[in-house]
Structure formats: structure tokens, C-alpha cells
Design a protein around this motif. Sequence first.
Motif, PDB file in Angstrom:
ATOM      1  N   PRO A 250       0.820  -1.214   0.000  1.00 16.45           N
ATOM      2  CA  PRO A 250       0.000   0.000   0.000  1.00 16.45           C
ATOM      3  C   PRO A 250       0.853   1.262   0.000  1.00 16.45           C
ATOM      4  O   PRO A 250       1.792   1.381   0.785  1.00 16.45           O
ATOM      5  CB  PRO A 250      -0.816  -0.119   1.295  1.00 16.45           C
ATOM      6  CG  PRO A 250      -0.064  -1.075   2.148  1.00 16.45           C
ATOM      7  CD  PRO A 250       0.729  -1.965   1.249  1.00 16.45           C
ATOM      8  N   CYS A 251       0.493   2.187  -0.877  1.00 12.28           N
ATOM      9  CA  CYS A 251       1.179   3.485  -0.946  1.00 12.28           C
ATOM     10  C   CYS A 251       1.031   4.183   0.404  1.00 12.28           C
ATOM     11  O   CYS A 251      -0.062   4.210   0.967  1.00 12.28           O
ATOM     12  CB  CYS A 251       0.551   4.333  -2.055  1.00 12.28           C
ATOM     13  SG  CYS A 251       1.100   6.051  -2.041  1.00 12.28           S
ATOM     14  N   PRO A 252       2.125   4.766   0.917  1.00 15.36           N
ATOM     15  CA  PRO A 252       2.029   5.444   2.220  1.00 15.36           C
ATOM     16  C   PRO A 252       1.118   6.670   2.186  1.00 15.36           C
ATOM     17  O   PRO A 252       0.686   7.135   3.238  1.00 15.36           O
ATOM     18  CB  PRO A 252       3.474   5.846   2.526  1.00 15.36           C
ATOM     19  CG  PRO A 252       4.240   5.691   1.265  1.00 15.36           C
ATOM     20  CD  PRO A 252       3.481   4.758   0.381  1.00 15.36           C
ATOM     21  N   GLU A 253       0.793   7.172   0.994  1.00 17.13           N
ATOM     22  CA  GLU A 253      -0.064   8.358   0.886  1.00 17.13           C
ATOM     23  C   GLU A 253      -1.501   8.008   0.522  1.00 17.13           C
ATOM     24  O   GLU A 253      -2.432   8.462   1.179  1.00 17.13           O
ATOM     25  CB  GLU A 253       0.514   9.334  -0.157  1.00 17.13           C
ATOM     26  CG  GLU A 253       1.862   9.915   0.239  1.00 17.13           C
ATOM     27  CD  GLU A 253       1.774  10.839   1.447  1.00 17.13           C
ATOM     28  OE1 GLU A 253       0.730  11.478   1.641  1.00 17.13           O
ATOM     29  OE2 GLU A 253       2.761  10.928   2.200  1.00 17.13           O
ATOM     30  N   CYS A 254      -1.697   7.241  -0.544  1.00 16.82           N
ATOM     31  CA  CYS A 254      -3.071   6.980  -1.009  1.00 16.82           C
ATOM     32  C   CYS A 254      -3.566   5.583  -0.662  1.00 16.82           C
ATOM     33  O   CYS A 254      -4.756   5.307  -0.766  1.00 16.82           O
ATOM     34  CB  CYS A 254      -3.190   7.230  -2.512  1.00 16.82           C
ATOM     35  SG  CYS A 254      -2.375   6.002  -3.561  1.00 16.82           S
ATOM     36  N   GLY A 255      -2.667   4.696  -0.277  1.00 18.23           N
ATOM     37  CA  GLY A 255      -3.077   3.351   0.115  1.00 18.23           C
ATOM     38  C   GLY A 255      -3.258   2.378  -1.030  1.00 18.23           C
ATOM     39  O   GLY A 255      -3.468   1.188  -0.795  1.00 18.23           O
TER      40      GLY A 255
ATOM     41  N   ARG B  41      -5.214  11.932  -6.727  1.00 18.05           N
ATOM     42  CA  ARG B  41      -4.877  13.015  -5.789  1.00 18.05           C
ATOM     43  C   ARG B  41      -3.650  12.692  -4.927  1.00 18.05           C
ATOM     44  O   ARG B  41      -3.279  13.484  -4.055  1.00 18.05           O
ATOM     45  CB  ARG B  41      -6.068  13.292  -4.871  1.00 18.05           C
ATOM     46  CG  ARG B  41      -7.221  13.904  -5.632  1.00 18.05           C
ATOM     47  CD  ARG B  41      -8.286  14.407  -4.668  1.00 18.05           C
ATOM     48  NE  ARG B  41      -9.483  14.702  -5.428  1.00 18.05           N
ATOM     49  CZ  ARG B  41     -10.696  14.328  -5.082  1.00 18.05           C
ATOM     50  NH1 ARG B  41     -10.899  13.650  -3.979  1.00 18.05           N
ATOM     51  NH2 ARG B  41     -11.731  14.631  -5.824  1.00 18.05           N
ATOM     52  N   CYS B  42      -3.037  11.564  -5.165  1.00 20.11           N
ATOM     53  CA  CYS B  42      -1.852  11.172  -4.391  1.00 20.11           C
ATOM     54  C   CYS B  42      -0.665  12.050  -4.791  1.00 20.11           C
ATOM     55  O   CYS B  42      -0.464  12.335  -5.974  1.00 20.11           O
ATOM     56  CB  CYS B  42      -1.531   9.702  -4.660  1.00 20.11           C
ATOM     57  SG  CYS B  42      -0.056   9.123  -3.786  1.00 20.11           S
ATOM     58  N   PRO B  43       0.153  12.483  -3.823  1.00 25.44           N
ATOM     59  CA  PRO B  43       1.347  13.284  -4.180  1.00 25.44           C
ATOM     60  C   PRO B  43       2.330  12.545  -5.074  1.00 25.44           C
ATOM     61  O   PRO B  43       3.151  13.171  -5.739  1.00 25.44           O
ATOM     62  CB  PRO B  43       1.989  13.606  -2.813  1.00 25.44           C
ATOM     63  CG  PRO B  43       1.126  13.040  -1.771  1.00 25.44           C
ATOM     64  CD  PRO B  43      -0.026  12.309  -2.392  1.00 25.44           C
ATOM     65  N   PHE B  44       2.266  11.221  -5.107  1.00 28.55           N
ATOM     66  CA  PHE B  44       3.154  10.447  -5.987  1.00 28.55           C
ATOM     67  C   PHE B  44       2.584  10.297  -7.393  1.00 28.55           C
ATOM     68  O   PHE B  44       3.243   9.782  -8.284  1.00 28.55           O
ATOM     69  CB  PHE B  44       3.423   9.060  -5.406  1.00 28.55           C
ATOM     70  CG  PHE B  44       4.249   9.087  -4.154  1.00 28.55           C
ATOM     71  CD1 PHE B  44       5.566   9.557  -4.171  1.00 28.55           C
ATOM     72  CD2 PHE B  44       3.727   8.636  -2.959  1.00 28.55           C
ATOM     73  CE1 PHE B  44       6.337   9.574  -3.010  1.00 28.55           C
ATOM     74  CE2 PHE B  44       4.488   8.648  -1.788  1.00 28.55           C
ATOM     75  CZ  PHE B  44       5.797   9.117  -1.823  1.00 28.55           C
ATOM     76  N   HIS B  45       1.327  10.706  -7.588  1.00 23.87           N
ATOM     77  CA  HIS B  45       0.682  10.564  -8.906  1.00 23.87           C
ATOM     78  C   HIS B  45       1.309  11.524  -9.912  1.00 23.87           C
ATOM     79  O   HIS B  45       1.612  12.663  -9.592  1.00 23.87           O
ATOM     80  CB  HIS B  45      -0.816  10.835  -8.783  1.00 23.87           C
ATOM     81  CG  HIS B  45      -1.529  10.845 -10.097  1.00 23.87           C
ATOM     82  ND1 HIS B  45      -1.874   9.692 -10.753  1.00 23.87           N
ATOM     83  CD2 HIS B  45      -1.938  11.870 -10.885  1.00 23.87           C
ATOM     84  CE1 HIS B  45      -2.471   9.995 -11.897  1.00 23.87           C
ATOM     85  NE2 HIS B  45      -2.538  11.313 -11.995  1.00 23.87           N
TER      86      HIS B  45
ATOM     87  N   ALA C 288      -0.798   3.181 -10.541  1.00 25.80           N
ATOM     88  CA  ALA C 288      -1.844   2.733  -9.613  1.00 25.80           C
ATOM     89  C   ALA C 288      -2.185   3.783  -8.548  1.00 25.80           C
ATOM     90  O   ALA C 288      -3.171   3.622  -7.834  1.00 25.80           O
ATOM     91  CB  ALA C 288      -1.422   1.432  -8.933  1.00 25.80           C
ATOM     92  N   HIS C 289      -1.390   4.866  -8.436  1.00 30.23           N
ATOM     93  CA  HIS C 289      -1.700   5.874  -7.423  1.00 30.23           C
ATOM     94  C   HIS C 289      -3.040   6.539  -7.694  1.00 30.23           C
ATOM     95  O   HIS C 289      -3.433   6.723  -8.852  1.00 30.23           O
ATOM     96  CB  HIS C 289      -0.624   6.979  -7.398  1.00 30.23           C
ATOM     97  CG  HIS C 289       0.677   6.527  -6.839  1.00 30.23           C
ATOM     98  ND1 HIS C 289       0.854   6.220  -5.512  1.00 30.23           N
ATOM     99  CD2 HIS C 289       1.882   6.329  -7.436  1.00 30.23           C
ATOM    100  CE1 HIS C 289       2.117   5.849  -5.321  1.00 30.23           C
ATOM    101  NE2 HIS C 289       2.758   5.900  -6.466  1.00 30.23           N
ATOM    102  N   HIS C 290      -3.701   6.931  -6.634  1.00 30.25           N
ATOM    103  CA  HIS C 290      -4.922   7.723  -6.752  1.00 30.25           C
ATOM    104  C   HIS C 290      -4.556   9.051  -7.416  1.00 30.25           C
ATOM    105  O   HIS C 290      -3.444   9.556  -7.198  1.00 30.25           O
ATOM    106  CB  HIS C 290      -5.520   7.952  -5.353  1.00 30.25           C
ATOM    107  CG  HIS C 290      -6.871   8.561  -5.404  1.00 30.25           C
ATOM    108  ND1 HIS C 290      -7.058   9.920  -5.533  1.00 30.25           N
ATOM    109  CD2 HIS C 290      -8.101   7.996  -5.362  1.00 30.25           C
ATOM    110  CE1 HIS C 290      -8.353  10.167  -5.568  1.00 30.25           C
ATOM    111  NE2 HIS C 290      -9.022   9.021  -5.461  1.00 30.25           N
TER     112      HIS C 290
HETATM  113 ZN   LIG Z   1      -0.169   6.855  -3.805  1.00 30.26          ZN
END
Ligand SMILES: [Zn+2]
Length: 158
Positions: free
Chosen positions: A103-108, A152-156, A148-150
Motif C-alpha cells: 500500500p502506498c504510504p499516501e493513497c493506500g 490526488r496522491c502526491p506520488f501521482h 496505480a496511485h490515486h
Molecule cells: Zn499513492
Amino acid sequence: MPKTHRRTLELVERARHAAAIRRADTGEPATWRDPYWATCAEACAHRLADILGITREHIVISPDPTRVDDGWVWPRLTVTDQGTAYEFIAANKDPHRLLCLGPCPECGNRVPLTPLRHLADLGELLEHRAGLRRPKPPLAQELVADPAHHSRCPFHRD
Ligand SMILES: [Zn+2]
């Protein structure tokens, strides 16, 4: 003698299963029907088996259509142990670039989380997830901009 007989049946079963998977591959870009993709995915699975200290038969390879680079679908490698599935992904075409999915630490969302070079890398990730260990294991560079990031995720990244 009976043990040899059993192994032969497993070979036939596994070969026919592999043929069925290859016949079923109709997607674009090609995966199992591309001999280079199949060979590379197998090399990634063997590398994962070496790292985890298990045999290749315990690893299920599946194409991951979420992650495609220049027509190359990243192979997803799944190991199930005592009812728990552990998922890994082979970045690009490199058996030496295996990553733990998590799971991404930001968006899960499920993304390539940490590099896997040694069994201890998985151990540290599992200890961290269980709250037994700080600090966090190093994040994989492939985490950034993973599709796969959401949104709105900062990694997107677009
Ligand atoms: Zn993410």
C-alpha cells in the motif's frame, strides 16, 4: 519409483497448464505468447525464488496490465504462504529489479513499494508493517509515478 511417476505427472500437468495460459494470451502487448516475455518473466521468477529460498513452482507469474513500459508488460509474481499472498513485481525487463508491492504510504493503493534484493528486505518491510520496526524501509524509485496511485496522491504523475 512411485515418486518418479508422480513427478512425471506434475511435469505433464504443468506443461499443459503453461500451454493453456499461452493460448489464452490474446492481449496487446503480448505476454505469454511472446517467447522473449515468457523467458524474461521466468528469469524474474527464478531470481525471486532464489531470494526467498523457495522453489519456482511456488511462484505464480501474471502479466500486470497496469504497468507497461514501451510495450513491455511488467510481470507480477505472487507467492502464497499459509493463506497470505505476497506480491512482487519485476520492473522493466530486469530480474535484478524486483520490488515488493504494497500500500502506498499516501493513497493506500497497491504500488511498487520497496526494492527486494535480499530476504532481509522483505523481513524489514513485514516488521515495519507489523509495527515492530522503525524507520521505514527505503522506498523504491518506481513508487513515484506508478499508474496505480490515486489521482490526488502526491506520488501521482500525469
Ligand atoms: Zn499513492
